[in-house]
Write a protein that holds these residues in place. Structure first.
Motif, PDB file in Angstrom:
ATOM      1  N   GLY A 199       0.696  -1.223   0.023  1.00 20.71           N
ATOM      2  CA  GLY A 199       0.325   0.054   0.168  1.00 20.71           C
ATOM      3  C   GLY A 199       1.070   1.366  -0.101  1.00 20.71           C
ATOM      4  O   GLY A 199       0.532   2.324  -0.664  1.00 20.71           O
ATOM      5  N   ALA A 200       1.997   1.330   0.751  1.00 22.14           N
ATOM      6  CA  ALA A 200       2.841   2.664   0.855  1.00 22.14           C
ATOM      7  C   ALA A 200       3.714   2.732  -0.324  1.00 22.14           C
ATOM      8  O   ALA A 200       3.568   3.847  -1.036  1.00 22.14           O
ATOM      9  CB  ALA A 200       3.715   2.298   1.993  1.00 22.14           C
ATOM     10  N   LEU A 201       3.860   1.557  -1.103  1.00 19.31           N
ATOM     11  CA  LEU A 201       4.656   1.660  -2.552  1.00 19.31           C
ATOM     12  C   LEU A 201       3.819   2.252  -3.460  1.00 19.31           C
ATOM     13  O   LEU A 201       4.108   3.232  -4.311  1.00 19.31           O
ATOM     14  CB  LEU A 201       4.919   0.214  -2.725  1.00 19.31           C
ATOM     15  N   LEU A 202       2.522   1.966  -3.478  1.00 18.80           N
ATOM     16  CA  LEU A 202       1.454   2.719  -4.221  1.00 18.80           C
ATOM     17  C   LEU A 202       1.206   4.081  -4.222  1.00 18.80           C
ATOM     18  O   LEU A 202       1.050   4.776  -5.129  1.00 18.80           O
ATOM     19  CB  LEU A 202       0.082   1.797  -4.170  1.00 18.80           C
ATOM     20  N   ILE A 203       1.225   4.227  -2.743  1.00 16.42           N
ATOM     21  CA  ILE A 203       1.239   5.936  -2.588  1.00 16.42           C
ATOM     22  C   ILE A 203       2.302   6.606  -3.114  1.00 16.42           C
ATOM     23  O   ILE A 203       2.476   7.450  -3.446  1.00 16.42           O
ATOM     24  CB  ILE A 203       0.771   5.992  -1.074  1.00 16.42           C
ATOM     25  N   SER A 204       3.792   5.803  -2.887  1.00 21.88           N
ATOM     26  CA  SER A 204       4.866   6.523  -3.532  1.00 21.88           C
ATOM     27  C   SER A 204       4.869   6.756  -4.986  1.00 21.88           C
ATOM     28  O   SER A 204       5.008   7.687  -5.419  1.00 21.88           O
ATOM     29  CB  SER A 204       6.151   5.582  -3.027  1.00 21.88           C
ATOM     30  N   ILE A 205       4.257   5.491  -5.704  1.00 25.45           N
ATOM     31  CA  ILE A 205       4.145   5.697  -7.031  1.00 25.45           C
ATOM     32  C   ILE A 205       3.192   7.093  -7.326  1.00 25.45           C
ATOM     33  O   ILE A 205       3.394   7.657  -8.322  1.00 25.45           O
ATOM     34  CB  ILE A 205       3.635   4.464  -7.527  1.00 25.45           C
ATOM     35  N   ALA A 206       2.115   6.858  -6.566  1.00 20.45           N
ATOM     36  CA  ALA A 206       1.170   8.078  -6.772  1.00 20.45           C
ATOM     37  C   ALA A 206       1.516   9.361  -6.864  1.00 20.45           C
ATOM     38  O   ALA A 206       1.326  10.474  -7.440  1.00 20.45           O
ATOM     39  CB  ALA A 206      -0.144   7.651  -5.843  1.00 20.45           C
ATOM     40  N   LEU A 207       2.387   9.491  -5.526  1.00 17.43           N
ATOM     41  CA  LEU A 207       3.188  10.862  -5.345  1.00 17.43           C
ATOM     42  C   LEU A 207       4.022  11.017  -6.440  1.00 17.43           C
ATOM     43  O   LEU A 207       4.217  12.386  -6.600  1.00 17.43           O
ATOM     44  CB  LEU A 207       3.723  10.824  -4.085  1.00 17.43           C
ATOM     45  N   GLY A 208       4.701  10.236  -7.076  1.00 14.40           N
ATOM     46  CA  GLY A 208       5.753  10.387  -8.248  1.00 14.40           C
ATOM     47  C   GLY A 208       5.001  10.983  -9.317  1.00 14.40           C
ATOM     48  O   GLY A 208       5.613  11.473 -10.121  1.00 14.40           O
ATOM     49  N   ASN A 209       3.626  10.670  -9.548  1.00 16.62           N
ATOM     50  CA  ASN A 209       3.088  10.688 -10.893  1.00 16.62           C
ATOM     51  C   ASN A 209       1.734  11.589 -11.015  1.00 16.62           C
ATOM     52  O   ASN A 209       1.083  11.737 -11.681  1.00 16.62           O
ATOM     53  CB  ASN A 209       2.662   9.316 -11.384  1.00 16.62           C
ATOM     54  N   ILE A 210       1.507  12.219  -9.679  1.00 18.94           N
ATOM     55  CA  ILE A 210       0.238  13.124  -9.469  1.00 18.94           C
ATOM     56  C   ILE A 210       0.209  14.309 -10.305  1.00 18.94           C
ATOM     57  O   ILE A 210      -0.816  14.657 -10.417  1.00 18.94           O
ATOM     58  CB  ILE A 210       0.060  13.299  -7.949  1.00 18.94           C
ATOM     59  N   ILE A 211       1.370  14.775 -10.483  1.00 11.98           N
ATOM     60  CA  ILE A 211       1.326  16.019 -11.376  1.00 11.98           C
ATOM     61  C   ILE A 211       1.120  15.853 -12.602  1.00 11.98           C
ATOM     62  O   ILE A 211       0.268  16.577 -13.272  1.00 11.98           O
ATOM     63  CB  ILE A 211       2.773  16.801 -11.005  1.00 11.98           C
ATOM     64  N   LYS A 212       1.656  14.879 -13.248  1.00 16.01           N
ATOM     65  CA  LYS A 212       1.586  14.458 -14.676  1.00 16.01           C
ATOM     66  C   LYS A 212       0.388  13.559 -15.045  1.00 16.01           C
ATOM     67  O   LYS A 212      -0.122  13.680 -16.149  1.00 16.01           O
ATOM     68  CB  LYS A 212       2.834  13.797 -15.069  1.00 16.01           C
ATOM     69  N   ASN A 213      -0.173  12.947 -13.948  1.00 17.76           N
ATOM     70  CA  ASN A 213      -1.186  11.958 -13.970  1.00 17.76           C
ATOM     71  C   ASN A 213      -2.239  12.194 -12.700  1.00 17.76           C
ATOM     72  O   ASN A 213      -1.881  11.405 -11.995  1.00 17.76           O
ATOM     73  CB  ASN A 213      -0.720  10.579 -14.352  1.00 17.76           C
ATOM     74  N   PRO A 214      -3.134  12.965 -12.596  1.00 21.96           N
ATOM     75  CA  PRO A 214      -3.933  13.182 -11.428  1.00 21.96           C
ATOM     76  C   PRO A 214      -4.772  11.935 -11.207  1.00 21.96           C
ATOM     77  O   PRO A 214      -5.226  11.773  -9.944  1.00 21.96           O
ATOM     78  CB  PRO A 214      -4.858  14.345 -11.772  1.00 21.96           C
ATOM     79  N   THR A 215      -4.964  10.963 -12.025  1.00 22.94           N
ATOM     80  CA  THR A 215      -5.805   9.924 -11.593  1.00 22.94           C
ATOM     81  C   THR A 215      -4.891   8.896 -10.965  1.00 22.94           C
ATOM     82  O   THR A 215      -5.613   7.907 -10.295  1.00 22.94           O
ATOM     83  CB  THR A 215      -6.280   9.150 -12.944  1.00 22.94           C
ATOM     84  N   ALA A 216      -3.567   9.093 -10.602  1.00 23.12           N
ATOM     85  CA  ALA A 216      -2.759   8.391  -9.986  1.00 23.12           C
ATOM     86  C   ALA A 216      -3.459   8.248  -8.482  1.00 23.12           C
ATOM     87  O   ALA A 216      -2.854   7.451  -7.542  1.00 23.12           O
ATOM     88  CB  ALA A 216      -1.128   8.710  -9.933  1.00 23.12           C
ATOM     89  N   ILE A 217      -4.053   9.237  -8.182  1.00 23.57           N
ATOM     90  CA  ILE A 217      -4.671   9.430  -6.488  1.00 23.57           C
ATOM     91  C   ILE A 217      -5.485   7.968  -6.068  1.00 23.57           C
ATOM     92  O   ILE A 217      -5.578   7.847  -5.067  1.00 23.57           O
ATOM     93  CB  ILE A 217      -5.485  10.614  -6.507  1.00 23.57           C
ATOM     94  N   VAL A 218      -6.154   7.430  -7.051  1.00 24.62           N
ATOM     95  CA  VAL A 218      -6.689   5.946  -6.929  1.00 24.62           C
ATOM     96  C   VAL A 218      -5.916   4.943  -6.028  1.00 24.62           C
ATOM     97  O   VAL A 218      -6.254   4.026  -5.592  1.00 24.62           O
ATOM     98  CB  VAL A 218      -7.432   5.584  -8.155  1.00 24.62           C
ATOM     99  N   LEU A 219      -4.520   4.916  -6.351  1.00 24.75           N
ATOM    100  CA  LEU A 219      -3.526   4.183  -5.831  1.00 24.75           C
ATOM    101  C   LEU A 219      -3.490   4.275  -4.430  1.00 24.75           C
ATOM    102  O   LEU A 219      -2.811   3.431  -3.586  1.00 24.75           O
ATOM    103  CB  LEU A 219      -1.940   4.485  -6.335  1.00 24.75           C
ATOM    104  N   VAL A 220      -4.023   5.281  -3.643  1.00 26.27           N
ATOM    105  CA  VAL A 220      -4.127   5.345  -2.264  1.00 26.27           C
ATOM    106  C   VAL A 220      -5.342   4.593  -1.757  1.00 26.27           C
ATOM    107  O   VAL A 220      -5.288   4.149  -0.506  1.00 26.27           O
ATOM    108  CB  VAL A 220      -4.750   6.758  -2.003  1.00 26.27           C
ATOM    109  N   ILE A 221      -6.095   4.063  -2.671  1.00 28.10           N
ATOM    110  CA  ILE A 221      -7.359   3.151  -1.932  1.00 28.10           C
ATOM    111  C   ILE A 221      -7.140   1.697  -1.421  1.00 28.10           C
ATOM    112  O   ILE A 221      -7.516   1.605  -0.254  1.00 28.10           O
ATOM    113  CB  ILE A 221      -8.559   2.930  -3.317  1.00 28.10           C
ATOM    114  N   PRO A 222      -6.079   1.072  -1.861  1.00 26.37           N
ATOM    115  CA  PRO A 222      -5.699  -0.071  -1.133  1.00 26.37           C
ATOM    116  C   PRO A 222      -5.258  -0.051   0.244  1.00 26.37           C
ATOM    117  O   PRO A 222      -5.929  -0.725   1.392  1.00 26.37           O
ATOM    118  CB  PRO A 222      -4.481  -0.865  -1.699  1.00 26.37           C
ATOM    119  N   LEU A 223      -4.327   0.942   0.669  1.00 29.62           N
ATOM    120  CA  LEU A 223      -3.859   1.394   1.994  1.00 29.62           C
ATOM    121  C   LEU A 223      -4.854   1.847   2.874  1.00 29.62           C
ATOM    122  O   LEU A 223      -5.163   1.517   3.995  1.00 29.62           O
ATOM    123  CB  LEU A 223      -2.761   2.188   1.800  1.00 29.62           C
TER     124      LEU A 223
END
Length: 185
Positions: free
Chosen positions: A109-133
């Motif tokens: 779950g933390a790794l998915l959040i890390s990926i989301a944080l790295g991609n959130i500016i270029k791809n706002p839909t990355a916020i859904v990666l927070v859901i599993p955690l």
């Protein structure tokens, strides 16, 4: 002669806010370290993921196993990890296998959040990666008795308050109260 049952020692449960802040401190340290190995391009960075997983294992398994059930974040907020058997808190630190199982779930779950944080500016839909955690940790909200998240239930662990730590939450509350009094004057 009768056998009297010895009452179980009381372990105070930790509220969700303190647990979240402790996880945040641990996550921030690991994420900052792994961010150094990112290339800045959109997408998933394999080296960054490997560094994140190794650093997470060190800080959340090795350190906890050798430090009386406390990671840096749990130490800062006076918490520790204990084992649960048959619905009863056992006053010992979980074995290495339970810690690995628990932290593998949280690391995902933390790794998915890390990926989301790295991609959130270029791809706002990355916020859904927070859901599993959020689902994993949100389970603790529905468990009013033990306050166990899904990863705690799977690994047979529980987070309890400790007398050993830095008491960061108490120090912040005092600082806020002093600031409020000074502003009112």
């Amino acid at each position: 002669m009768t056998i009297d049952r010895v009452p179980q020692k009381h372990y105070p449960k930790v509220d969700i806010g303190r647990r979240g802040m402790a996880l945040g401190i641990d996550f921030l340290g690991v994420w900052l370290l792994s961010s150094v190995f990112g290339s800045g391009e959109i997408g998933i960075q394999v080296v960054q993921i490997l560094v994140f997983a190794i650093a997470w294992g060190i800080t959340r398994v090795v350190v906890v196993y050798n430090n009386q059930g406390q990671s840096l974040g749990r130490w800062a907020f006076d918490m520790k990890l204990l084992e649960v058997q048959d619905g009863q808190v056992v006053g010992r630190i979980p074995d290495l296998q339970s810690l690995l199982k628990r932290e593998a779930i949280i690391c995902f779950g933390a790794l998915l959040i890390s990926i989301a944080l790295g991609n959130i500016i270029k791809n706002p839909t990355a916020i859904v990666l927070v859901i599993p955690l959020a689902i994993d940790c949100g389970a603790a909200l529905s468990d009013t008795q033990m306050r166990q998240a899904l990863h705690d239930r799977v690994s047979g662990t529980i987070i309890v308050s400790s007398r050993r730590g830095y008491s960061l939450d108490i120090k912040i509350k005092r600082l806020v109260e002093i600031t409020r009094r000074n502003v009112r004057k």
